[in-house]
Design a protein around this motif. Structure first.
Motif, PDB file in Angstrom:
ATOM      1  N   ALA A 158       0.846  -1.202   0.000  1.00 15.60           N
ATOM      2  CA  ALA A 158       0.000   0.000   0.000  1.00 15.60           C
ATOM      3  C   ALA A 158       0.882   1.252   0.000  1.00 15.60           C
ATOM      4  CB  ALA A 158      -0.899  -0.013   1.226  1.00 15.60           C
ATOM      5  N   GLU A 159       1.963   1.197   0.769  1.00 14.46           N
ATOM      6  CA  GLU A 159       2.890   2.340   0.846  1.00 14.46           C
ATOM      7  C   GLU A 159       3.506   2.624  -0.528  1.00 14.46           C
ATOM      8  OE1 GLU A 159       6.124   1.543   3.476  1.00 14.46           O
ATOM      9  OE2 GLU A 159       7.095   3.453   3.080  1.00 14.46           O
ATOM     10  N   THR A 160       3.984   1.560  -1.173  1.00 14.15           N
ATOM     11  CA  THR A 160       4.604   1.741  -2.496  1.00 14.15           C
ATOM     12  C   THR A 160       3.600   2.307  -3.494  1.00 14.15           C
ATOM     13  OG1 THR A 160       5.773  -0.279  -1.964  1.00 14.15           O
ATOM     14  CG2 THR A 160       6.091   0.564  -4.175  1.00 14.15           C
ATOM     15  N   ALA A 161       2.388   1.767  -3.446  1.00 12.85           N
ATOM     16  CA  ALA A 161       1.354   2.229  -4.385  1.00 12.85           C
ATOM     17  C   ALA A 161       1.017   3.702  -4.139  1.00 12.85           C
ATOM     18  CB  ALA A 161       0.113   1.364  -4.248  1.00 12.85           C
ATOM     19  N   LEU A 162       0.892   4.079  -2.868  1.00 13.45           N
ATOM     20  CA  LEU A 162       0.567   5.477  -2.554  1.00 13.45           C
ATOM     21  C   LEU A 162       1.709   6.413  -2.952  1.00 13.45           C
ATOM     22  CD1 LEU A 162      -1.201   5.096   0.897  1.00 13.45           C
ATOM     23  CD2 LEU A 162      -2.226   5.980  -1.190  1.00 13.45           C
ATOM     24  N   MET A 163       2.940   5.914  -2.815  1.00 11.22           N
ATOM     25  CA  MET A 163       4.076   6.760  -3.199  1.00 11.22           C
ATOM     26  C   MET A 163       4.172   6.928  -4.711  1.00 11.22           C
ATOM     27  SD  MET A 163       6.823   5.840  -0.292  1.00 11.22           S
ATOM     28  CE  MET A 163       8.054   7.041  -0.748  1.00 11.22           C
ATOM     29  N   HIS A 164       3.528   6.050  -5.455  1.00 17.56           N
ATOM     30  CA  HIS A 164       3.426   6.248  -6.899  1.00 17.56           C
ATOM     31  C   HIS A 164       2.339   7.286  -7.201  1.00 17.56           C
ATOM     32  CE1 HIS A 164       5.939   2.791  -7.793  1.00 17.56           C
ATOM     33  NE2 HIS A 164       5.804   3.042  -9.077  1.00 17.56           N
ATOM     34  N   ALA A 165       1.222   7.162  -6.486  1.00 22.81           N
ATOM     35  CA  ALA A 165       0.056   7.999  -6.797  1.00 22.81           C
ATOM     36  C   ALA A 165       0.205   9.434  -6.290  1.00 22.81           C
ATOM     37  CB  ALA A 165      -1.191   7.367  -6.208  1.00 22.81           C
ATOM     38  N   LEU A 166       0.719   9.593  -5.074  1.00 18.10           N
ATOM     39  CA  LEU A 166       0.722  10.923  -4.441  1.00 18.10           C
ATOM     40  C   LEU A 166       1.491  12.012  -5.192  1.00 18.10           C
ATOM     41  CD1 LEU A 166       0.703  10.485  -0.579  1.00 18.10           C
ATOM     42  CD2 LEU A 166      -0.697  12.029  -1.906  1.00 18.10           C
ATOM     43  N   PRO A 167       2.714  11.737  -5.678  1.00 20.90           N
ATOM     44  CA  PRO A 167       3.415  12.814  -6.390  1.00 20.90           C
ATOM     45  C   PRO A 167       2.642  13.347  -7.586  1.00 20.90           C
ATOM     46  CG  PRO A 167       4.908  11.006  -5.948  1.00 20.90           C
ATOM     47  CD  PRO A 167       3.539  10.534  -5.584  1.00 20.90           C
ATOM     48  N   VAL A 168       1.927  12.454  -8.268  1.00 21.31           N
ATOM     49  CA  VAL A 168       1.134  12.879  -9.426  1.00 21.31           C
ATOM     50  C   VAL A 168      -0.065  13.705  -8.956  1.00 21.31           C
ATOM     51  CG1 VAL A 168      -0.253  12.066 -11.374  1.00 21.31           C
ATOM     52  CG2 VAL A 168       1.842  10.889 -10.773  1.00 21.31           C
ATOM     53  N   MET A 169      -0.690  13.262  -7.883  1.00 24.34           N
ATOM     54  CA  MET A 169      -1.884  13.954  -7.387  1.00 24.34           C
ATOM     55  C   MET A 169      -1.560  15.337  -6.829  1.00 24.34           C
ATOM     56  SD  MET A 169      -3.670  10.744  -5.511  1.00 24.34           S
ATOM     57  CE  MET A 169      -5.272  11.411  -5.139  1.00 24.34           C
ATOM     58  N   GLN A 170      -0.356  15.486  -6.288  1.00 21.23           N
ATOM     59  CA  GLN A 170      -0.009  16.751  -5.639  1.00 21.23           C
ATOM     60  C   GLN A 170       0.800  17.697  -6.515  1.00 21.23           C
ATOM     61  OE1 GLN A 170      -0.127  15.442  -0.988  1.00 21.23           O
ATOM     62  NE2 GLN A 170       1.836  15.530  -1.961  1.00 21.23           N
ATOM     63  N   ARG A 171       1.142  17.228  -7.712  1.00 19.41           N
ATOM     64  CA  ARG A 171       1.982  18.044  -8.587  1.00 19.41           C
ATOM     65  C   ARG A 171       1.224  19.286  -9.053  1.00 19.41           C
ATOM     66  NH1 ARG A 171       4.194  14.604 -13.256  1.00 19.41           N
ATOM     67  NH2 ARG A 171       2.093  14.956 -13.955  1.00 19.41           N
ATOM     68  N   MET A 172       1.894  20.414  -8.995  1.00 20.46           N
ATOM     69  CA  MET A 172       1.249  21.673  -9.403  1.00 20.46           C
ATOM     70  C   MET A 172       1.217  21.812 -10.920  1.00 20.46           C
ATOM     71  SD  MET A 172       0.645  23.036  -6.419  1.00 20.46           S
ATOM     72  CE  MET A 172       0.186  24.683  -6.766  1.00 20.46           C
ATOM     73  N   GLU A 173       2.324  21.424 -11.537  1.00 19.92           N
ATOM     74  CA  GLU A 173       2.382  21.616 -12.990  1.00 19.92           C
ATOM     75  C   GLU A 173       1.514  20.573 -13.694  1.00 19.92           C
ATOM     76  OE1 GLU A 173       6.204  20.834 -14.637  1.00 19.92           O
ATOM     77  OE2 GLU A 173       5.984  18.730 -14.166  1.00 19.92           O
ATOM     78  N   GLU A 174       0.967  20.960 -14.802  1.00 24.04           N
ATOM     79  CA  GLU A 174       0.058  20.082 -15.536  1.00 24.04           C
ATOM     80  C   GLU A 174       0.320  20.163 -17.028  1.00 24.04           C
ATOM     81  OE1 GLU A 174      -3.717  21.576 -14.480  1.00 24.04           O
ATOM     82  OE2 GLU A 174      -3.435  21.097 -12.374  1.00 24.04           O
TER      83      GLU A 174
END
Lengths: 206, 404
Positions: B85-101
């Motif tokens: 779960a930790e590894t999966a969240l660490m994949h998802a979170l940077p994308v979700m929190q990234r400001m640039e799009e």
């Protein structure tokens, strides 16, 4: 039933079983795809309001300059010995405090230019063990020496406050460092480095 | 081979193929809610793996990148595979929190359906991702990192507003866990501030006052997730608007028994669906969607065709719970049997929701002993699950089919 028939039946059963169970077995987490480029350590490829290597380097350079200019350090006959005890992380970033302490100490050692000697207190158990082995004659020794005492303790605290509203982000960071006299407990120096970052999510994500 | 034998072999094959086929086709989302965690983890991991392969091919971020990782994280989290779960969240979170799009993706989403933009989740989903990762860090004893993530969950929540358009800091479950973490780190003042903030938004203030008195010094905490949480649905003219729904399930009260002795009831810490309902898109985005929806409606009536896509983005992290409950007490160090008894709104016991967990460790000198549970039917009666009805609602099932 002839032997040939048994084989064909077995083959059919196995193939049916394999067909029903076939699934593309994926490794638990596959490595990140995409291209890889070597980039400058100070460049920020991903724009964000969090700290990056550039901030850490700026903090350490400023703090090292401030420590070197202290009268107790600048006028010392021999370089004072400092132990960097801890770096408390109270930012809103999921960063490893040990790694933060490690990188800041490295930067301080590099920027202090030998005007301050950092004493390793993390490896004290290994140092004591090695000394015992030397004394016992198990390993060679260049003669007994006294363990270095510490003149000052350096401690740090990283703090951040982040605000968000309608997709906008504002982060305030404060890195403070303190030098405490190991003999008297007096705080002889304290300095801080502050910065603010702001950003905004794109129109479609607000 | 005579005809009789041939017929029996064909019959055998006909029996094997559907059985094998069914075993491989079970919906991963149902698998989570029915407790088939290893099956769910495997299925979600396949989705995540497909994303990785897609990335390699396309060499840019896929618009749905974070979603399978969030589902994988949920499956891992509920199945007790915290490192996965930790590894999966660490994949998802940077994308979700990234400001640039990606400007291209956003422009495309602006003129076509809204789900063409990169999935970053709504504020309640970003808060939940941070909160779950914080729980894992807390569980692992990395308290400073856990605190950072609980605080980050609160930051993500600042994007939400109530009906009076006031920004609220009401992600109470993160505030409560942040308070506990502050207490463990020796910062009692900050811990009390966090609890005071949480108190402002907690429903049952009387129970919370009592809870507050002992929570910071207790050595055992049980966090219980209940129900099936918020999921988004497209609605209105041209499906341009969004509405949030949930399935809160029958459980309204939970009692905790430790070593067969009743210790008390769990306190309702937060309603996740309420958090989801608080978020509304910015005025500009709503206007664009409304314009697209109206245009589509007019053109479909006048000319019988739709000129542009107007459907709103209904992609959601559907494995989130509907609410969080918390219970805290002080017990002797050692291994304990923890039992969860659930009750419906009339106070009637729900026997099929009872859970019993053996050998739960409470470590001496450790304040952060944490047990994370999720309510569910027949969790302690595995053999009954095959026969049981599936728990996803029709709407969720339709969404799942679409994403797959």
């Amino acid at each position: 039933m002839r032997r040939k028939d048994y084989w064909s039946v077995a083959l059919l059963v196995i193939s049916a079983f394999l067909t029903s169970c076939a699934s593309d077995d994926a490794p638990m987490i596959a490595p990140m795809g995409g291209s890889v480029n070597r980039i400058d350590v100070d460049s920020a490829l991903i724009a964000d309001v969090t700290t990056d290597s550039q901030d850490l380097r700026a903090i350490c350079q400023t703090m090292a300059r401030s420590i070197i200019n202290l009268p107790q350090v600048a006028n010392a006959v021999s370089p004072p010995r400092v132990a960097f005890l801890e770096m408390v992380n109270r930012t809103t970033e999921d960063i490893d405090s040990y790694n933060l302490l490690d990188s800041i100490r490295t930067q301080l050692v590099k920027n202090a230019n030998g005007r301050v000697i950092f004493v390793d207190r993390e490896r004290i158990d290994s140092i004591l063990k090695e000394r015992e082995m030397k004394r016992a004659g198990t390993v060679g020794s260049s003669g007994p020496q006294v363990l270095s005492g510490v003149d000052f303790f350096l401690t740090g605290r990283a703090y951040s406050e982040m605000k968000a509203y309608q997709g906008a982000r504002q982060a305030y960071y404060r890195f403070s460092f303190r030098l405490t006299d190991a003999e008297t407990g007096d705080i002889i120096w304290e300095d801080e480095y502050e910065f603010k970052k702001a950003g905004r999510l794109g129109f479609m994500n607000r | 081979m005579n005809i009789q034998k041939a017929v029996s072999i064909v019959t055998l094959l006909l029996m094997i193929v559907p059985v094998g086929g069914c075993a491989g086709k079970m919906n991963a989302y149902d698998a989570v809610h029915n407790g088939f965690y290893s099956k769910a983890m495997h299925e979600f991991n396949k989705d995540a793996y497909k994303q990785e392969k897609y990335l390699k091919k396309k060499n840019k971020y896929d618009k749905d990148y974070a979603l399978p990782y969030l589902h994988l994280a949920s499956a891992g989290f509920e199945g007790g595979a915290y490192s996965l779960a930790e590894t999966a969240l660490m994949h998802a979170l940077p994308v979700m929190q990234r400001m640039e799009e990606s400007g291209g993706q956003n422009l495309f989403a602006l003129v076509t359906t809204e789900d063409q933009r990169q999935y970053k989740g709504d504020p309640y989903e970003r808060s939940a991702a941070n909160f779950y990762l914080g729980l894992i860090r807390f569980y692992n004893g990395e308290h400073d990192r856990a605190l950072a993530l609980f605080r980050r969950a609160l930051v993500s929540d600042m994007d939400t507003k109530n009906k009076e358009e006031e920004a609220l800091e009401d992600y109470t479950v993160a505030q409560i866990m942040a308070a506990k973490t502050y207490a463990i780190l020796g910062e009692m003042d900050n811990a009390k501030v966090m609890l005071d903030r949480a108190e402002e938004y907690i429903e049952d203030k009387v129970a919370f006052t009592e809870f507050k008195e002992h929570f910071l010094t207790d050595n055992f905490t049980v966090l219980i997730a209940n129900g099936i949480g918020p999921f988004k649905m497209s609605c209105g003219a041209g499906k341009a608007a969004i509405k949030v729904d949930c399935d809160s399930g029958p459980v309204r009260k939970m009692d905790i028994y430790i070593d067969e002795k009743r210790y008390g009831s769990a306190l309702k810490a937060m309603d996740v669906t309420e958090q989801a309902e608080q978020h509304t898109a910015s005025f500009g985005r709503r206007s664009v969607q409304a314009f697209k929806g109206t245009c589509n409606q007019i053109t479909s009536v006048a000319m019988g065709l739709k000129l542009m896509g107007s459907k709103s983005d209904s992609r959601s992290w559907i494995l989130l719970p509907n609410g969080f409950y918390i219970f805290s007490t002080t017990i002797d160090p050692g291994l304990h049997t923890v039992m969860l008894k659930c009750f419906d709104k009339k106070g009637k016991e729900l026997p099929r929701y009872e859970q019993r967990w053996f050998y739960i460790p409470v470590v001496e000198g450790k304040e952060g002993n944490l047990l994370i549970l999720r309510t569910g039917i027949d969790k302690c009666n595995q053999y009954k699950k095959i026969k049981r009805q599936r728990v996803l609602t029709k709407v969720q099932r339709r969404d799942v089919k679409k994403w797959k």
